[in-house]
Write a protein that holds these residues in place. Structure first.
Motif, mmCIF file in Angstrom:
data_model
loop_
_atom_site.group_PDB
_atom_site.id
_atom_site.type_symbol
_atom_site.label_atom_id
_atom_site.label_comp_id
_atom_site.label_asym_id
_atom_site.label_seq_id
_atom_site.Cartn_x
_atom_site.Cartn_y
_atom_site.Cartn_z
ATOM 1 N N SER A 836 57.325 36.758 36.913
ATOM 2 C CA SER A 836 57.372 38.135 37.435
ATOM 3 C C SER A 836 56.424 38.999 36.618
ATOM 4 N N GLU A 839 53.057 45.633 38.636
ATOM 5 C CA GLU A 839 51.798 45.943 39.292
ATOM 6 C C GLU A 839 50.825 46.536 38.269
ATOM 7 N N GLN A 921 50.695 43.686 44.612
ATOM 8 C CA GLN A 921 51.741 42.992 45.359
ATOM 9 C C GLN A 921 51.158 41.930 46.288
ATOM 10 N N SER A 922 49.925 42.143 46.807
ATOM 11 C CA SER A 922 49.295 41.146 47.676
ATOM 12 C C SER A 922 48.977 39.859 46.934
ATOM 13 N N SER A 924 51.170 38.342 45.164
ATOM 14 C CA SER A 924 52.409 37.551 45.098
ATOM 15 C C SER A 924 52.274 36.325 45.977
ATOM 16 N N GLN A 956 55.639 36.845 41.304
ATOM 17 C CA GLN A 956 56.227 38.003 41.973
ATOM 18 C C GLN A 956 55.723 39.261 41.271
ATOM 19 N N VAL A 957 54.921 40.046 41.943
ATOM 20 C CA VAL A 957 54.366 41.296 41.397
ATOM 21 C C VAL A 957 55.203 42.453 41.931
ATOM 22 N N GLU A 958 55.842 43.216 41.006
ATOM 23 C CA GLU A 958 56.754 44.280 41.395
ATOM 24 C C GLU A 958 56.138 45.644 41.081
ATOM 25 N N THR A 959 56.497 46.635 41.889
ATOM 26 C CA THR A 959 56.097 48.026 41.643
ATOM 27 C C THR A 959 57.154 48.678 40.763
#
Length: 1032
Positions: A836, A839, A921-922, A924, A956-959
């Motif tokens: 994880s 962003e 996020q793109s 991910s 998993q890229v989270e904001t």
């Protein structure tokens, strides 16, 4: 106690997981599979047979052992061991002796493939064959045997040729018949080949193959094309060899070979049996410069007044370069000579007879000379022979002469006893039709004299008139009032045989109605040359009725092809009824109304004088249409190469015409047919490709050949566009990556990496060995080429208007290519991890090489990405080759910002990292690396030793959410409430606390010893308490 219990439980769970992992890894290995040649097979007794057995998916030694057994039909449950590849004691006694004599043996093709040979098949060898492979695997997994049925049939093939010796001369013909028969119950084909044996040399003359195709030997191709060498099938079992114009090279021993073929289930042909006949010896003798003279007559017994034909034939070689003259002799007296310059000379009375047309001589061919004598006399009887002389080219002098045999001609005088009969083709005809009469003269004796004939008519008023006749000299005589009609050929007569005369009346008129008869007179020439009437004979009468042409005829249009495909042919017929008015010239016009149109126009007209006139708008029909008028007055319209332009409605208009004189025609009637509609459409697609999945095993640097075979096509002239695709994975929904495409013009188009990488382009090459087979050749195969290949074929046809259209398309089955590497120890960490990241943060993904084949191995690492949708295809991002040179793919190749975002770094000799700058996020999805191991070969060349793929790294890229700090900084009032105000309060509390701590304390009162309670000191001053204390 409790901690030890927990430790024991964890130990059990860990042990169970380890064993489960080991079992799952073992179960994922390939299953052993034994594959036997496809059956059932049918073979003939006494002949050699081979059966192939292969094994795949095994573990252990690359050289596998094979054991062959049989289950006979009489004891289907009893297994009889035949032979083993490693155990000499394996065969049962019933096969032991044949195995020791090598009548049964195993041929090893490679370590996992063998052939079972049975050199002389016996009926007892029929049954179910089992091929088994002893296990070398760690666990029993898969199939270890396979079975196939073999049927042994008697060898019933027979080939016979009567042995004989034939002596021939150059130019003669040779005919030999070979009998080839079979009694096999199965469906088989017979092939027959004729051979000539010249000492130790055997040459093929001509053969009929199993596919019923005539093929001549190399030495006889030109003569077979010229028709001088032929092979004909006579009846069911006879095959005749014919050689015309024998040559000296045709001398030798001739025999024929019969072969019987059967087709197995895999469509391959196998020879059941072959037999050779005994030979026939043919000797060919050259006649050199000699020549022969031959004589014959069509009849040796001729009646006076008949015709005599004497033929002289010259047999010689090199005929065009030689010059001959021929003379005919009667009773050793020369009567006629035909010189080398083709000018005849006549002697005696034959000069006058030739001038009267009663004697004629001509050269029928280079070798054949014919003498004809008409109105033969008694004096023409006697002994005839012909003499042939060879002359010099520049001189008429003969230097060689040859005389034929003699023949005797007998001339008989006829007797005056004839019977005359008249026959007619019909008794009732339509106006304008034709009438045919025949006057037959029947002989009561052996011969008759010269004849003259007159045709007569008796009309309804009983008036007798002469129509036409022929005198005794064969000259036609015409009578009034029929001369004009004879000139116009409406009335004709002929002598079709020596005793038959015919009368034909064409374009009959009502005045031709009546009774017809023929009058015959017989004549004989006397010795003084005058003619003498022997007798006169009159036939009986034949009545003929002439009906006027009625207007009751009608026209019908029919077709048997109302619906056709492109390039098809449809036929329309315009039938005029009644059919008995064929004598009347008719014109037929076809009209056409195109589909989806209300306009019609004249298409073509077949006029009454057989001319064809095209309409003004019939351009697209020209070159496609054939118009034919049959004898039954039906006009057939045939349109080939049909297209949509020829679809529509048709009708025909017929007109009857009559001729009053040679220059004037008059229309007598007209009729219109029904309407016919013709529909034209494209053909149904019959394209069919191979649907059987195959597996190909290759080694590094091998050449891999993949085949795309078209099993069925819509038409023979179909063109194809073939695309080769490749996929690393299998499945019904897996879509491969395009490699290259060969369009219908054989132009190759490359895709993906093959388009940009010239080395890749040279590696993948296409071939088209035949019109139905396309091949993909992979040069210097490496492990990256392992995967699934298939072809997608689009069928194209040229429509009749020369426009290409797609008929259909089909996709072949997968061809699985597995590239095996020797001693490859490459091992990559295959653990699946989840990572994880926030962003805009930098992310590092690691590819760890655990083991390698050589210490000096070099690596090429390719990073792949697949987004969260499982149906999407994995894409290559970038690659670090063995020289640490970066190569980008896809969008990274054309977008500099993305190129800067993704970086591949070699962190150590066995660790590679993918660095993603400012993750979004793109980004991910699933990432993994594919590693190629390169080693230095013995030739000091770097080659791929193997490749492996890592486990999946799920990113998993989270904001990030809104924090207290960010909210406070965004609002000044909130910032003061949270940070400034609490700080002021805290400072105030600290000051108060220091104040009470530093204030001076009051002196304490002495403790009362008698008091039971210990007083509690008051730390805070209370004014009320101080007042009470003062009162006391």
């Amino acid at each position: 106690m409790e901690q030890s219990c927990f430790k024991e439980t964890y130990l059990k769970i860990g042990t169970l997981l380890v064993f489960s992992l080991i079992f799952s890894l073992d179960s994922c290995t390939a299953q052993r599979q034994v594959k036997l040649q496809e059956g059932p097979l049918v073979r003939a007794e006494g002949h050699h047979i081979t059966i192939q057995c292969d094994v795949s998916g095994y573990q252990g030694s690359p050289v596998q052992n094979f054991e062959w057994s049989i289950f006979r039909p009489d004891k289907p449950t009893l297994k009889i061991q035949i032979i083993s590849s490693n155990d000499p004691e394996f065969p049962y006694a019933v096969f032991g002796e044949r195995v020791q004599k090598d009548e049964i043996y195993i041929e090893r093709i490679k370590g996992d493939s063998v052939l079972l040979h049975i050199t002389k098949l016996q009926k007892s060898d029929e049954g179910t064959y089992e091929c088994a492979t002893p296990s070398t695997d760690n666990a029993y997994w898969g199939s270890y045997s396979a079975m196939m049925n073999l049927t042994v049939v008697p060898d019933t093939l027979r080939a016979t040729l009567a042995p004989q010796t034939l002596d021939k001369v150059e130019g003669d013909s040779l005919k030999l018949i070979c009998e080839v028969s079979k009694e096999t119950s199965q469906h088989t084909h017979v092939a027959v080949t004729w051979y000539i044996q010249k000492g130790d040399q055997k040459l093929t003359v001509i053969s009929l193959t199993r596919d019923f195709i005539i093929r001549s030997g190399d030495s006889y191709k030109q003569r077979e094309a010229a028709g001088d060498v032929q092979l004909d099938k006579i009846g069911v079992t006879s095959f005749k060899l014919t050689i015309s114009k024998l040559q000296l090279s045709d001398q030798g021993d001739y025999y024929c070979e019969g072969a019987e073929w059967i087709q197995d289930l895999d469509k391959s042909w196998n020879g059941l049996s072959s037999k050779n006949t005994e030979s026939t010896t043919v000797n060919v003798k050259s006649i050199g410069n000699q020549f022969l003279a031959l004589i014959k007559a069509t009849e040796v017994n001729v009646n006076v007044g008949g015709t005599l034909e004497i033929i002289c034939t010259v047999e010689a070689q090199n005929f065009p370069d030689r010059f001959f003259s021929v003379a005919w002799f009667l009773n050793n007296r020369e009567i006629i000579r035909f010189g080398p310059n083709a000018v005849p000379s006549f002697h005696g009375e034959y000069k006058m007879r030739e001038s009267l047309g009663k004697v004629m001589v001509h050269k029928k061919s280079d070798r054949v000379y014919v003498l004809k004598i008409y109105q033969i006399q008694v004096e023409d009887g006697g002994t005839y022979h012909c003499q042939v002389e060879e002359n010099e080219k520049i001189s008429s002098a003969a230097f060689s002469t040859n005389k034929s045999n003699e023949i005797t001609i007998t001339v008989q005088r006829p007797q005056a006893n004839l019977k005359v009969l008249i026959n007619s083709s019909t008794t009732e005809v339509l106006e304008g039709d034709s009438i045919q009469f025949a006057c037959d003269i029947h002989l009561a004796s052996a011969a008759y004299g010269q004849l003259s004939i007159t045709w007569q008519i008796i009309n309804n008023q009983n008036q007798n008139s002469d129509v036409i006749g022929m005198n005794r000299d064969g000259i036609q005589v015409t009578y009034q009032p029929y001369q004009e009609r004879v000139i116009n050929s409406d009335i004709r007569m002929a002598r079709v045989k020596s005793n038959t005369f015919t009368l034909g009346i064409y374009n009959a008129q009502p005045s031709d109605q009546g009774h017809y008869a023929c009058n015959v007179m017989e004549w004989e020439v006397e010795s003084d040359g005058n003619w003498h009437l022997i007798g006169e004979y009159v036939s009986d009468k034949r009545a003929v009725t002439i009906k006027s042409l009625e207007s009751n005829f009608k026209v019908t249009a029919i077709t048997r092809t109302p619906t056709v495909k492109y390039y098809g042919t449809f036929e329309l017929q315009c039938i005029i009824r009644p059919i008995d008015i064929t004598h009347v010239p008719a014109s037929v016009s076809w009209k056409f109304q195109p589909a989806n149109s209300n306009d019609s126009y004249n298409l073509v007209t077949f006029t009454h004088d057989t001319a064809i006139k095209w309409g003004n708008k019939a351009e697209n029909f020209k070159g496609k249409m054939i118009i034919v008028k049959s004898v039954s007055n039906a006009v057939r319209l045939s349109v080939s190469r049909a297209s949509k332009l020829e679809a529509g409605k048709f009708l025909c208009i017929a007109e009857l015409w009559g001729r009053h004189n040679p220059n004037k025609w008059v229309k007598k009637a007209s009729a219109t047919s029904n309407i016919l509609e013709v529909k034209v459409g494209p053909p149904a697609c019959l394209l069919q490709l191979t649907k059987q999945v195959t597996t190909i095993y290759k080694r590094i640097n091998d050449i891999t050949e993949l085949e795309c075979k078209i099993l069925a096509r819509t038409q023979n002239d179909s063109q194809f566009s073939v695309t080769w695709l490749f996929s690393k994975t299998q499945g019904p929904n897996v879509k491969g990556e395009n490699l290259l495409n060969i369009d219908r013009n054989s132009i190759v188009r490359y895709y993906g990496e093959l388009l940009t990488n010239s080395q890749k382009k040279m590696k993948f090459q296409d071939e088209k060995p035949s019109s139905d087979v396309y091949k993909l050749m992979i040069q210097k195969t490496d492990v990256n080429d392992s995967g699934n290949y298939y072809c997608h074929v689009t069928e194209w046809l040229l429509d009749p208007n020369n426009i290409w259209y797609k008929v259909g398309e089909d996709t072949s089955a997968m061809t699985i290519v597995q590239v095996r590497t020797a001693d490859a120890n490459l091992q990559i960490s295959n653990n699946n991890t989840t990572l994880s990241s926030n962003e805009n943060a930098a992310v590092e993904l690691e590819c760890q090489i655990i083991n390698q084949t050589q210490r000096q191995s070099q690596f090429s690492v390719t990073w792949y990405f697949q987004d969260d949708n499982p149906n999407t295809k994995e894409t290559a991002l970038l690659k670090t080759d063995r020289n640490n040179i970066l190569q980008y793919f896809g969008d990274l190749q054309i977008d500099p910002q993305k190129m800067m975002k993704f970086q591949s770094v070699k962190a150590s000799s066995n660790t590679y990292k993918l660095i993603i700058q400012k993750a979004a996020q793109s980004d991910s999805g699933v990432y993994f690396c594919d590693v190629e191991e390169w080693v230095s070969s013995t030739q000091n060349e770097w080659v791929i030793q193997g490749h492996a793929r890592s486990g999946s790294i799920i990113l998993q890229v989270e904001t990030p959410g809104a924090t207290l700090h960010s909210k406070a900084c965004a609002s000044p009032s909130l910032f003061y409430f949270i940070f400034i105000y609490p700080f002021i309060v805290i400072i105030a509390l600290i000051i108060v606390a220091f104040y009470f701590y530093l204030r001076p304390k009051k002196p304490q009162k002495p403790i009362n010893e008698k008091s039971f309670w210990t007083p509690i000191e008051t730390f805070i001053d209370d004014p009320k308490s101080e007042e009470e204390e003062n009162v006391k």
